[in-house]
Motif scaffolding. Sequence first.
Motif: not given
Length: 448
Positions: A112-131
Amino acid sequence: MQAIPDTRDGRPRVVIIGGGFGGLSAARALASAPVRVTLIDRRNHHLFQPLLYQVATAALSPADIAVPIRGVLGTGREEGLEVFLDEVTGVDLEKRLVNLRTDGPVAYDRLIVAAGSRYSYFGHDEWQAHAPSLKSLDDATEIRRRILLAFERAETVKDPEERRRLLTFVVVGGGPTGVEMAGAMAELAKATLRQDFSHIDPAGARIILVEAIDELLSAFTDSQSAYTCEALSKMGVEVRLKSPVEAVGPGFVRFGGETVETPNVFWCAGVQAEPVAGWFGAAADKQGRVVVDAQMRLPGHPDVFVIGDAASVTGPDGKPYPALAPVAKQQGAHVAAIIAAEMTGEPAPGPFRYRDWGTMATIGRSAAVGKFGKFAVKGFFAWVLWGLVHVGYLVGFRNRIVVLVNWFWQWLTYRKGARLITGSPRLPPTHPPRKLRDEAPARSTLDS
Ligand SMILES: Cc1cc2nc3c(=O)[nH]c(=O)nc-3n(C[C@H](O)[C@H](O)[C@H](O)COP(=O)(O)OP(=O)(O)OC[C@H]3O[C@@H](n4cnc5c(N)ncnc54)[C@H](O)[C@@H]3O)c2cc1C
């Protein structure tokens, strides 16, 4: 790497990946089935994500909304149940093995795989460091650190521009989490911290909630969305609709053509599944969720089930079920019933049908919205209901009592008790480097 010894006693082994809402529900429901259960999670705790924003805004402590998975499941006391703390890196479907980062592999008869989700930065993963986003306890304590530190720094800086930047907070995403975060931050600044400083007035802090479409809480009715906007505005939150984020960088965010300089940008928009589709080479939807059948089975692999946020399961209306905690919980119980029936030779339950008891979101003190089929409620009654439902869903009796007492105390006194700064005393840059400043459009709120 050595395989983890298979301690089976003749009973088939069900391996569950993830101790969140879906995984925990499946493990509990399998307790009476003739199987051994192995639950694997990279964290040692089950997290009640709906109240994470309260940790991020200093209303609750991390331990109030999380419980050790071993404690909840009674590992050690419960025969035939084991928990491994490790990260799953892949699955060998042919050999029926789950590969782990540090140990393993672990053999399964049913998975049973129940690994959930993470946030999406809509193709701009570089934003994550600042937000930073809000998904784990580490995220929540980091956001709390940044918010409280911004007030501390503003208290001592002399430059009014710098102070203004420090006291500006931008929340991205007008769904339930963004609305809850913005409302709680407004309460923190305008009520809790109001008396705490000598040189600044925390009530003057700007809190901006940014949403790409033309309404907040789009899953609710139009009148509830309008009520939410109005309630937040009354609390002093600036709501910016039709303002998609265009850029996030060191010390600034740009949305709807407007640039705001601040180190405090928090991301509460868009989710994507954990990358489990890649483990199987399986078809995935736009959010990366594995497309499974109505019994949550992986196509071509009837011994593998994917549930919760990681799965795309189509309901009777032809639309996939939403990524919500009750969906994951019900799916966990459903696949457990299927597996138990297969083991005992009884007829297995048919396709999964989600029983929707309603959706709720809180805005702030005495303000919330709830939608229950055709019934829509808002205001104080909805807020009380929201509180009762969330306390009821919390895992652990101690947590329910602690959260109830905390909320009652805060309601009486406006005080939020978990105002602790932990970790580094440094803040990220408060304004963009000169080159980026020069590129900022003329409409920048900085110059207004
Ligand atoms: C801030 C926030 C607020 C929310 N508010 C609400 C709300 O008010 N109401 C609502 O219904 N829903 C809400 N949700 C959504 C809800 O939390 C999810 O729908 C639900 O958690 C999904 O359950 P799940 O079991 O699929 O995944 P999760 O509960 O996320 O559990 C996944 C588990 O898998 C583990 N894991 C992941 N990858 C691996 C790996 N490779 N190896 C080992 N372990 C792994 C994780 O550590 C985690 O413990 C909210 C979510 C967030 C982030």
